[in-house]
Design a protein around this motif. Sequence first.
Motif: not given
Ligand SMILES: C[S@@+](CC[C@H](N)C(=O)[O-])C[C@H]1O[C@@H](n2cnc3c(N)ncnc32)[C@H](O)[C@@H]1O
Length: 194
Positions: A3, A11, A18-19, A45-46, A66-69, A91, A94, A107
Amino acid sequence: MSNKDFWQNRWENNQTGWDLGCAAPPIAAYIDKLPDKNIKILIPGAGNAYEAEYLYKHGFKNVFVLDITLKPLKNLALRVPEFPKGNLLNKNFFEHTGKYDLIIEQTFFIAIDPEMRNSYINKMHELLIPGGVLAGLLIFDSEPAAEGPPFIDTFEGFRKYFYNDKFEVKKFEIAENSITPRAGREIFMELVNH
Ligand SMILES: C[S@@+](CC[C@H](N)C(=O)[O-])C[C@H]1O[C@@H](n2cnc3c(N)ncnc32)[C@H](O)[C@@H]1O
């Protein structure tokens, strides 16, 4: 592909359709009505986290992103250099622990695999204090998406996850001030944690 790798690729390749480039108007309107600027807020997932920027510039200083990326967190640090670096959490949602008064959904629920939806609900319940609030937006359509992300669902499809014994639903309705391409297709929700 993990994931994390999946989102990192998105990215790195600028596949970020979605941005919005700004805080979503229904969330900005919600923020404008919050009475207490000292509350502890999480945006998971910011992504580029325009809502965090909006909050910060409107006097909310206890905001965690918080974002995984890593890339979108760096983007926020470049746009808002004064945003505290310790509040940028690279991070997996989950695996995150902590306690928040408010968590903002934008989103992210539609970005995760539908198999993880119950884990998302449980995690939100765990991360919020009793009486804490989960608020934000869900994009819906007349049919659930066959594949994703985004894993768009129907209004009813989303409803069945958010009406549960962990939250009291204060609002779960079509958002009034969505951006034009999403108008009539966004649910604004405000849920109070039990
Ligand atoms: C569709 S984008 C939405 C970004 C932002 N919220 C927006 O609406 O512009 C989903 C985001 O969630 C992050 N993401 C996906 N799985 C994640 C996880 N398990 N933990 C943290 N972030 C995660 C992705 O890296 C991505 O930046």
